[in-house]
Motif scaffolding. Sequence first.
Motif, PDB file in Angstrom:
ATOM      1  N   ASN A 134       0.819  -1.214   0.000  1.00  0.00           N
ATOM      2  CA  ASN A 134       0.000   0.000   0.000  1.00  0.00           C
ATOM      3  C   ASN A 134       0.844   1.252   0.000  1.00  0.00           C
ATOM      4  N   MET A 135       2.121   1.120  -0.336  1.00  0.00           N
ATOM      5  CA  MET A 135       3.034   2.255  -0.244  1.00  0.00           C
ATOM      6  C   MET A 135       3.137   2.967  -1.586  1.00  0.00           C
ATOM      7  N   SER A 136       3.432   4.244  -1.515  1.00  0.00           N
ATOM      8  CA  SER A 136       3.697   5.039  -2.715  1.00  0.00           C
ATOM      9  C   SER A 136       5.171   4.854  -3.070  1.00  0.00           C
ATOM     10  N   SER A 137       5.486   3.685  -3.597  1.00  0.00           N
ATOM     11  CA  SER A 137       6.893   3.305  -3.830  1.00  0.00           C
ATOM     12  C   SER A 137       7.350   3.784  -5.204  1.00  0.00           C
ATOM     13  N   TRP A 138       7.297   5.097  -5.365  1.00  0.00           N
ATOM     14  CA  TRP A 138       7.773   5.708  -6.623  1.00  0.00           C
ATOM     15  C   TRP A 138       8.447   7.026  -6.291  1.00  0.00           C
ATOM     16  N   ALA A 139       9.019   7.622  -7.289  1.00  0.00           N
ATOM     17  CA  ALA A 139       9.789   8.846  -7.063  1.00  0.00           C
ATOM     18  C   ALA A 139       8.876  10.038  -6.840  1.00  0.00           C
ATOM     19  N   GLN A 140       9.352  10.906  -5.954  1.00  0.00           N
ATOM     20  CA  GLN A 140       8.633  12.171  -5.773  1.00  0.00           C
ATOM     21  C   GLN A 140       8.906  13.086  -6.968  1.00  0.00           C
ATOM     22  N   THR A 141      10.160  13.136  -7.389  1.00  0.00           N
ATOM     23  CA  THR A 141      10.521  13.883  -8.592  1.00  0.00           C
ATOM     24  C   THR A 141      11.444  13.003  -9.453  1.00  0.00           C
ATOM     25  N   THR A 142      11.345  13.201 -10.749  1.00  0.00           N
ATOM     26  CA  THR A 142      12.140  12.413 -11.708  1.00  0.00           C
ATOM     27  C   THR A 142      12.735  13.353 -12.743  1.00  0.00           C
ATOM     28  N   ALA A 143      14.019  13.153 -13.034  1.00  0.00           N
ATOM     29  CA  ALA A 143      14.686  13.919 -14.093  1.00  0.00           C
ATOM     30  C   ALA A 143      15.192  12.956 -15.165  1.00  0.00           C
ATOM     31  N   ILE A 144      15.093  13.392 -16.399  1.00  0.00           N
ATOM     32  CA  ILE A 144      15.548  12.578 -17.532  1.00  0.00           C
ATOM     33  C   ILE A 144      16.763  13.258 -18.155  1.00  0.00           C
ATOM     34  N   GLU A 145      17.860  12.538 -18.266  1.00  0.00           N
ATOM     35  CA  GLU A 145      19.088  13.095 -18.829  1.00  0.00           C
ATOM     36  C   GLU A 145      19.640  12.152 -19.892  1.00  0.00           C
ATOM     37  N   TYR A 146      20.402  12.698 -20.827  1.00  0.00           N
ATOM     38  CA  TYR A 146      21.043  11.880 -21.857  1.00  0.00           C
ATOM     39  C   TYR A 146      22.521  12.245 -21.931  1.00  0.00           C
ATOM     40  N   ARG A 147      23.330  11.314 -22.471  1.00  0.00           N
ATOM     41  CA  ARG A 147      24.761  11.569 -22.606  1.00  0.00           C
ATOM     42  C   ARG A 147      25.061  11.908 -24.067  1.00  0.00           C
ATOM     43  N   ASP A 148      25.658  13.097 -24.264  1.00  0.00           N
ATOM     44  CA  ASP A 148      25.877  13.570 -25.631  1.00  0.00           C
ATOM     45  C   ASP A 148      27.164  12.999 -26.221  1.00  0.00           C
ATOM     46  N   ALA A 149      27.492  13.449 -27.457  1.00  0.00           N
ATOM     47  CA  ALA A 149      28.646  12.924 -28.176  1.00  0.00           C
ATOM     48  C   ALA A 149      29.962  13.221 -27.484  1.00  0.00           C
ATOM     49  N   ASP A 150      29.970  14.235 -26.615  1.00  0.00           N
ATOM     50  CA  ASP A 150      31.193  14.578 -25.869  1.00  0.00           C
ATOM     51  C   ASP A 150      31.297  13.808 -24.561  1.00  0.00           C
ATOM     52  N   GLY A 151      30.302  12.953 -24.290  1.00  0.00           N
ATOM     53  CA  GLY A 151      30.331  12.184 -23.054  1.00  0.00           C
ATOM     54  C   GLY A 151      29.776  12.936 -21.857  1.00  0.00           C
ATOM     55  N   ALA A 152      29.170  14.088 -22.085  1.00  0.00           N
ATOM     56  CA  ALA A 152      28.622  14.898 -20.979  1.00  0.00           C
ATOM     57  C   ALA A 152      27.128  14.614 -20.826  1.00  0.00           C
ATOM     58  N   TRP A 153      26.675  14.561 -19.545  1.00  0.00           N
ATOM     59  CA  TRP A 153      25.255  14.346 -19.281  1.00  0.00           C
ATOM     60  C   TRP A 153      24.518  15.663 -19.400  1.00  0.00           C
ATOM     61  N   GLN A 154      23.412  15.626 -20.138  1.00  0.00           N
ATOM     62  CA  GLN A 154      22.610  16.820 -20.379  1.00  0.00           C
ATOM     63  C   GLN A 154      21.157  16.541 -20.028  1.00  0.00           C
ATOM     64  N   THR A 155      20.472  17.573 -19.505  1.00  0.00           N
ATOM     65  CA  THR A 155      19.034  17.474 -19.295  1.00  0.00           C
ATOM     66  C   THR A 155      18.337  17.588 -20.637  1.00  0.00           C
ATOM     67  N   VAL A 156      17.340  16.754 -20.867  1.00  0.00           N
ATOM     68  CA  VAL A 156      16.606  16.836 -22.119  1.00  0.00           C
ATOM     69  C   VAL A 156      15.970  18.214 -22.235  1.00  0.00           C
ATOM     70  N   PRO A 157      16.269  18.956 -23.307  1.00  0.00           N
ATOM     71  CA  PRO A 157      15.713  20.311 -23.455  1.00  0.00           C
ATOM     72  C   PRO A 157      14.193  20.317 -23.342  1.00  0.00           C
ATOM     73  N   GLY A 158      13.685  21.255 -22.550  1.00  0.00           N
ATOM     74  CA  GLY A 158      12.241  21.404 -22.395  1.00  0.00           C
ATOM     75  C   GLY A 158      11.607  20.396 -21.474  1.00  0.00           C
ATOM     76  N   LEU A 159      12.442  19.536 -20.859  1.00  0.00           N
ATOM     77  CA  LEU A 159      11.889  18.503 -19.982  1.00  0.00           C
ATOM     78  C   LEU A 159      12.507  18.674 -18.593  1.00  0.00           C
ATOM     79  N   GLY A 160      11.798  19.409 -17.743  1.00  0.00           N
ATOM     80  CA  GLY A 160      12.288  19.653 -16.393  1.00  0.00           C
ATOM     81  C   GLY A 160      11.951  18.498 -15.468  1.00  0.00           C
ATOM     82  N   ALA A 161      12.174  18.703 -14.182  1.00  0.00           N
ATOM     83  CA  ALA A 161      11.865  17.677 -13.188  1.00  0.00           C
ATOM     84  C   ALA A 161      10.359  17.376 -13.197  1.00  0.00           C
ATOM     85  N   ILE A 162      10.034  16.094 -13.122  1.00  0.00           N
ATOM     86  CA  ILE A 162       8.638  15.649 -13.160  1.00  0.00           C
ATOM     87  C   ILE A 162       8.241  15.271 -11.742  1.00  0.00           C
TER      88      ILE A 162
END
Length: 438
Positions: A134-162
Motif C-alpha cells: 500500500n506504499m507510494s513506492s515511486w519517485a517524488q521527482t524524476t529527471a531525464i538526462e542523456y549523454r551527448d557525443a562529448d560524453g557529458a550528461w545533459q538534461t533533455v531540453p524542455g523537460l524539467g523535473a517531473i
Amino acid sequence: MTDPTSVTVFAGAPLASVQDAAPTSVDAQDFAAPGEVTVSGAAQTASGALDASLTVLITESTLVNINPDSTTTASATSTESGYPVDRTRNRVQNDKGWSNWVGSNKPLQDTLTYQYAGMRDLGSVAVSFYADGNMSSWAQTTAIEYRDADGAWQTVPGLGAITLSNSTAGGAPVIGETFEPVRGDALRVVLNAFPNTHMVDSEVEVGALAPSPAAEAGLATLRVDGVEVDGFDRDVTEYEATSVGAQYPTVSAVAVDREARVTVTQPSGDNGGVATVTVRSADGSVTESSTVAITRQVGVEAALPARVTTGTAVTATVETDPADAALAFEWLLDGDVVGKDSTYEAPASAVGAELAVRVAATADGFTAGSITSATATVEPPVSFVDVEGSEHAVAIGWLAAEGISTGWSTPAGQEFRPLADITRDAMAAFLYRFDQLD
C-alpha cells in the motif's frame, strides 16, 4: 558474386546514423525525404574485394523502444537483492521490476542508466512505477538526462523535473514524455524518493527514432542455379530460362528490401516448370510476384575411344540426361560428314585424319540437345605384339598396314623388334615395298 543488400533509415536521418547501419562506406547523400538511394561499394571477402551495391530505403520515422535490445546495458546506483535493473527492460509493465528497498536508511536518490551500442536519436521515455503493498513506492521527482557525443550528461531540453503525488488512490503512476529528439548513447532516469520510502520501477521504455517498415516489394536480383536470369530488370515480372537435364534448377531471389519476405515456389512437373517468386513488403502493404518459365534441354556428352584405328568399328561413349533420350549420330572426318550410323569404321585412306562424332539427343518434354566430341587422330592398326607403348607405335603401325614391314613370326604373334639393328637387305625390302604403294 555478392547479394545486393539494403538498409532502411528514417527521413532526415543524419549521415552518421546511416553510416553506422550500412555494411559499406556511405558518402554524403540526401536522406531528407522518403525514397530510395543506391550506393555502390565493395564487399571484402577472403579472396579480395567484390563489387557490391547497397540500397538505402528512406521511410517516415517512428519511435521504437530500444531498451530491450540485446546491445543495451542497464545499471542502477543501488538495488534490492533479487530485483535488478535489467528487470525494467523485459517488456513487462506491471511487475515488481527494479527495487532499492532496504530496512533502514533508505536512499534519497537513485539513478537508472541505460547505455546503447552507439549514438541514437532519442525522442521519448516512459517510466512505469509499481505500488509495493500500500506504499507510494515511486519517485517524488524524476529527471531525464542523456549523454551527448562529448560524453557529458545533459538534461533533455524542455523537460524539467517531473513531480508525482504520493497518493495511492489511482495506483502506481506512469511517466510518459515525448520530446524533440536528442542524440546520445545513453539515457538515465534520476529518481528522488519521498522521505523514508523505497522506490520500485516496473519498466523503463526509451524511444529512439527508427525507420518505419518500407512498402517496397521489388526484386534486386533473380537467379536460376545461382546465375542471374538474362535481361533481369526490376520492372519485368516474367522470365524464361533453359536448364540442361531432367532435374529442374533452383530459383532464388533477393528483394530490394532485405526486411521484405521472399517466397519461392520452385519449378516442377506439377506446375508446368514455372517458378513463382513472391515478395511481401516489410510493412505488409505491397505484394509483387514474378515468374520464371523453365525449358528443359536434354543433356548429352560424347567421347571417342582413346585410340581410333582403320578397319575397326568405332563406338562413341554417350551419356544423356534423361537417360532414355533417343540418339542420332553424324561422324565427321576432318569436318566432313562421312556416316550417320551408331558406329563408324575408318578406311585405310583415313590414316592421319581427325575423326569426331556429333550426337543429337531428343526426349519428350525436352528440347533437343547436341554435342560434338573431341577429335581423335585415325591411326593404322598395330599388328605387331611388341610395339605397344613405343613412342613410334603409330608409324610402325603404318608400316604394317601398308605392307612395308612384315616382321618376324613367333608363337606370341608377329614381332617388329623395334630396337633391333636393320640389315642392308631388309632396308632394300622396305624401300621396294614403299615404292610399290599406289
